[in-house]
Design an enzyme around this catalytic site. Sequence first.
Site, PDB file in Angstrom:
ATOM      1  N   THR A 152      -7.122   1.637   4.274  1.00  0.00           N
ATOM      2  CA  THR A 152      -7.101   0.900   5.487  1.00  0.00           C
ATOM      3  C   THR A 152      -7.903   1.354   6.559  1.00  0.00           C
ATOM      4  O   THR A 152      -8.345  -0.219   6.986  1.00  0.00           O
ATOM      5  CB  THR A 152      -5.799   1.542   5.789  1.00  0.00           C
ATOM      6  OG1 THR A 152      -4.803   1.401   4.458  1.00  0.00           O
ATOM      7  CG2 THR A 152      -5.218   0.764   6.926  1.00  0.00           C
ATOM      8  N   SER A 179       0.671  -1.422   0.023  1.00  0.00           N
ATOM      9  CA  SER A 179       0.434  -0.317   0.299  1.00  0.00           C
ATOM     10  C   SER A 179       0.896   0.630   0.172  1.00  0.00           C
ATOM     11  O   SER A 179       1.871   1.343   0.157  1.00  0.00           O
ATOM     12  CB  SER A 179      -1.572  -0.021   1.069  1.00  0.00           C
ATOM     13  OG  SER A 179      -1.785   0.508   1.275  1.00  0.00           O
ATOM     14  N   CYS A 200      -0.682 -10.012  -7.251  1.00  0.00           N
ATOM     15  CA  CYS A 200      -1.220  -9.318  -7.552  1.00  0.00           C
ATOM     16  C   CYS A 200      -3.421  -8.899  -7.952  1.00  0.00           C
ATOM     17  O   CYS A 200      -3.846  -8.075  -8.087  1.00  0.00           O
ATOM     18  CB  CYS A 200      -0.793  -7.954  -8.867  1.00  0.00           C
ATOM     19  SG  CYS A 200      -0.886  -8.018 -10.586  1.00  0.00           S
ATOM     20  N   CYS A 228      -4.481 -10.122 -13.672  1.00  0.00           N
ATOM     21  CA  CYS A 228      -4.542 -11.168 -14.235  1.00  0.00           C
ATOM     22  C   CYS A 228      -6.390 -11.829 -14.230  1.00  0.00           C
ATOM     23  O   CYS A 228      -6.864 -11.961 -15.401  1.00  0.00           O
ATOM     24  CB  CYS A 228      -3.466 -12.699 -14.860  1.00  0.00           C
ATOM     25  SG  CYS A 228      -3.267 -13.019 -13.117  1.00  0.00           S
ATOM     26  N   ARG A 242      -0.110  -4.194  -6.314  1.00  0.00           N
ATOM     27  CA  ARG A 242      -1.510  -4.804  -5.864  1.00  0.00           C
ATOM     28  C   ARG A 242      -2.895  -4.064  -6.858  1.00  0.00           C
ATOM     29  O   ARG A 242      -2.350  -3.351  -7.163  1.00  0.00           O
ATOM     30  CB  ARG A 242      -1.410  -5.240  -4.160  1.00  0.00           C
ATOM     31  CG  ARG A 242      -2.366  -5.760  -4.686  1.00  0.00           C
ATOM     32  CD  ARG A 242      -2.405  -7.161  -3.718  1.00  0.00           C
ATOM     33  NE  ARG A 242      -3.252  -7.881  -3.101  1.00  0.00           N
ATOM     34  CZ  ARG A 242      -4.397  -8.867  -3.415  1.00  0.00           C
ATOM     35  NH1 ARG A 242      -5.009  -8.191  -4.588  1.00  0.00           N
ATOM     36  NH2 ARG A 242      -4.845  -8.932  -2.047  1.00  0.00           N
ATOM     37  N   CYS A 293       5.064 -14.555 -10.215  1.00  0.00           N
ATOM     38  CA  CYS A 293       3.660 -13.535  -9.376  1.00  0.00           C
ATOM     39  C   CYS A 293       4.022 -13.054  -8.150  1.00  0.00           C
ATOM     40  O   CYS A 293       4.462 -14.109  -7.074  1.00  0.00           O
ATOM     41  CB  CYS A 293       2.711 -14.817  -9.732  1.00  0.00           C
ATOM     42  SG  CYS A 293       0.921 -14.497  -9.680  1.00  0.00           S
ATOM     43  N   CYS A 318       1.294  -7.633 -16.789  1.00  0.00           N
ATOM     44  CA  CYS A 318       1.266  -8.117 -15.439  1.00  0.00           C
ATOM     45  C   CYS A 318       2.651  -7.259 -15.341  1.00  0.00           C
ATOM     46  O   CYS A 318       3.664  -7.621 -16.065  1.00  0.00           O
ATOM     47  CB  CYS A 318       1.402  -9.472 -16.052  1.00  0.00           C
ATOM     48  SG  CYS A 318       2.624 -10.386 -14.004  1.00  0.00           S
TER      49      CYS A 318
END
Lengths: 545, 310, 249
Positions: free
Chosen positions: A337, A53, A516, A519, A301, A513, A490
């Site tokens: 958050t 974040s 996130c 895809c 993310r 990977c 990606c």
Amino acid sequence: MTENARETMEFDIVVVGGGPSGLAAAIRLRQLVPQATVCLIEKGSEIGAHILSGAVIEPRALDELLPDWRETGAPLNTPVTEEAMLFLTENRGYTVPLLDRVMPHMRNHGNYIVSLGDVCRWLAGRAEELGVEIYPGFAGADVLVEDGRVVGVVTGDMGIGRDGEPGPNYAPGMELRAKYTLFAEGCRGSLTKRLMAMYNLRKGVDPQTYGLGIKELWEVPAEQHRPGLVQHSFGWPLDDRTYGGAWMYHFGENLVSYGFVVGLDYPNTWLSPFDEMQRLKLHPSFRSTFEGGRRIAYGARALSEGGIQSIPRLTFPGGALIGDTAGFLNVPKIKGTHTAMKSGMLAAEAVAEAMEGGRAEPTSYTARVRQSWLWEELRGVRNIRPAFARFGMKGGALYSGIDAMLLRGRAPWTLRHRHADNEVLESASASPQIAYPKPDGKITFDKLSSVFLSATNHEEDQPVHLKLRNDALWKTVNWDVFRAPESRYCPAGVYEAVDVETAPRLQINAQNCVHCKTCDIKDPAQNIDWCTPEGAGGPNYPGGM
Amino acid sequence: MTVLVFLDHESGVIRQASRSAVTAARALGEVHALVTGDAAVADAAARIDGVAKVLRAAGAAAAHELAEPLAAVIADLAPAYSHIVAASGASGKNVLPRAAALLDVQPIPDVVSIVDADTFVRPIYAGSALATVKSSDAKKVLTVRASSFDPASAEGGAAPIEQVTVPEGPAVSEFVSIALSKSERPELESARVIVSGGRGMQNEENFKLLNPLADRLGAAIGASRAAVDAGFVPNDYQVGQTGKIVAPDLYVAVGISGAIQHLAGMKDSKVIVAINKDPEAPIFQVADYGLVGDLFEILPQVEAALDTAG
Amino acid sequence: MKVLVPVKRVIDFNIKPRVKADGTGVETAGVKMSMNPFDEIAVEEAVRLKEKGIATEVVAVSVGVQQAQDTLRTAMAMGADRAILVLTDVAVEPLGVAKILKALVARESPDLVLLGKQAIDDDMNATGQMLAGLLGWAQGTFASKIEIADGKAAVTREIDGGLETLTLTLPAIVTADLRLNEPRYASLPNIMKARKKPLETIAPADLGVDVTPRLTIVSVAEPPARQQGIKVESAADLVARLRNEAKVI
């Protein structure tokens, strides 16, 4: 069969996911019902390993959850002291005047620049003190359902070989059974997806719309560090049809959090969020901060941007959805958050009530959300993100200014999200190609050296966790029509189109990977299914991320 | 200052790495060499350039460089020396820490640079960082990285040879057997030369085209993660951050683009050769010698050149 | 037969350590820590000895900060019966660790101490040998195979260029190399059970051991970056340069 080999453990509550919402829910549950047994699992190798974040956080929910956080070492150490919103053209940056008035959501007085991973590590410590059992390194692989009620989850098997057969170290997953299961998987949770289908939770709500956030953590020379500075930008390098912008936060010991969010409803198949993020660092409004610094971490993310129009039904027999897997992000504030934590706390209260009354579904959660500041806050900003989708970046900005200054969030209408993000991608022939600059290795970098800084690892010998539902579709849809958009969206170089001149095919480097989920969201035919890999796999974001 | 260097040998031949240890020790003072084995080993030690005296620990107890008696010998000899040095091989690392414990000294392994008599540079975290450490011990016990010091010449010296006695003690360990690997293909971790293939090899069948080159170079065969992922070779071929970390004298990367994960596993190689058709491939940024072109044409040419020149 | 298995908490092997900007060391704050991989192999071997009925008890030991408890819990989840944490904030060197272990050996009287050949943080490769020296016990370092019978351990060792087999009279010290075994996962049920296994905490002073470091770290730096080389024109040129210039073939 493996079913027989599974061990079982019973808890009152199982929480799937160790982010802010899951930890807040677990803490609240033990505060309300100290005798309740609460188990929390997390697919990352440790709490915080998969947390990514900005982050500027509003301490409102934390004040309610742990009022003593200031005295007990919570890592909220850099208050926001200075903020700027820039509109960028290719060579210049214009400061938006009267930020408080035209973009009141961006007002950050009283907020803190933090590493959300560090905040979660700290919350986990508090949760453990309260008696929550936390098990990182274990992914929720399946939902247990009996007689229409969710009765827990199964953790992933460990030691399954690439061929799908158990290897010498095979350890079967475990059944974690619970009276109530809270799903706190973050944006686009893989079990949440199944629950939505199973209980038809999305009926009557808008499609969810998403953004992809890509982040770098830098250590910069002390003379370039301005602790407490929060800088946001919009405009260049994105075109008017693409929602997004950048952030840059100065905090901690010479640390700078830099990142970029792109709305995944972008139409141009040639767009590469990663390269947009890299080239924006070269803009005069950003570049000087990074000169002479070193990049120390990287990650990405997806986030849910739909707001209240897209929030699904939150409860089902035996459990509830909390945090960003339900979609509580406040988009204009770019903060989720405090809302995630609040949703976890409200769900905990509803579960405590349901448990006492012996009811299967913690239904009061929905009403609690609607009666809370969380709902009031999200309702006030509900039209802003869809306005950008409808009127473009400039039109959207204008709308949001009017919304803020004249309507004060109380417009009598609600703008809808009309399409899922995967539906709006345009074909390769209809999209203008984009020429991105080559990485210079000092300020801008290539994807693989970036992924390296996410410390991502997956056990080699395991089945590929990114599955194509129909292999043949890749050639006819992804390649022939869109020219492999996955190789561009990606941010971790998982997808590569190889042998493009002879017989194009898709190479999946699943090991890269960073979880996130883009895809799973953006694939034009929704042909990619993101499943949980073996527990502890994925990125290992360090402290400061 | 006088320095005691333990020279280890294999089948009666003093290892080249031990001659590098002699070079390192000469920077610290006069060099006395400790050897085990038969008289020929001691004679060879005496001829090494820069060795002032050879101490031969003869007899059954000292054979096979067993740690227990050898550490005791070193501890007995230690009072005369300021530093005790060996090469960072299996033998030195087996014996020296034990001797250091007997002397109440914290050893300093894998020295790559000598700053002064007390201060040394050594890699930590598998070479991700270099630590400069200063010892407060009265006596220093070091092992040194052979790759950081040129070996002393095997000839040129004429040092006197003295016998040393091996202290009596209960024989707690006993040598049973030794099996030196004779496989034609060395193992990745210990190979002096590695030939590695990447996705540019295209398929499992083509990957075998690396065999003739590896045969000529006496090389082990490795692969990039992309080649492993594509199924050209099994997992255990993989060189890289998530595979094996190697540092051979010569690393030949064929059809490997040079993803950072791969570079992390081989960047400490002494000499890197890259063969790739893409002149922009990142591998060229770390290669000492790059050759741009079609690997299927280049491989036979390299083999031919090796045959001619050899 | 009792087996003592010392384990160390180190930066996880997946993480590339970052040298601190001020050159005082490597950043450890907020960095994922795990059991040293060689120690995992040692724990696995000890647990296998127990499963074969050769060992009766496996005791894990760690010297370090409070969080080293997690490392000991992992060892117990893998099958160790109990654990001892020697709690200290000092970065104890192998000599100090060996002295602590010697004191624990006197207390616990194990027949075998099985540990990793080196820790992947300081890469010292010394603790096992030093403990053996202090105790006067036999040592079998870099083990790729261990067989125990009749009060003796047959240890196959990885040496330069091959394998060597020794017979050690017990009690003895064995250090584990990579190929000794492939450690099991600490499964979730076993992690849960490990929470209930006994973990004792003691201080180095309780054992009468002085762990003052002998080495001071002057500085820690990143290794120099590799310089870009040259492009050669032909295979013949390449071979000639490797032969005459680089002298590697």
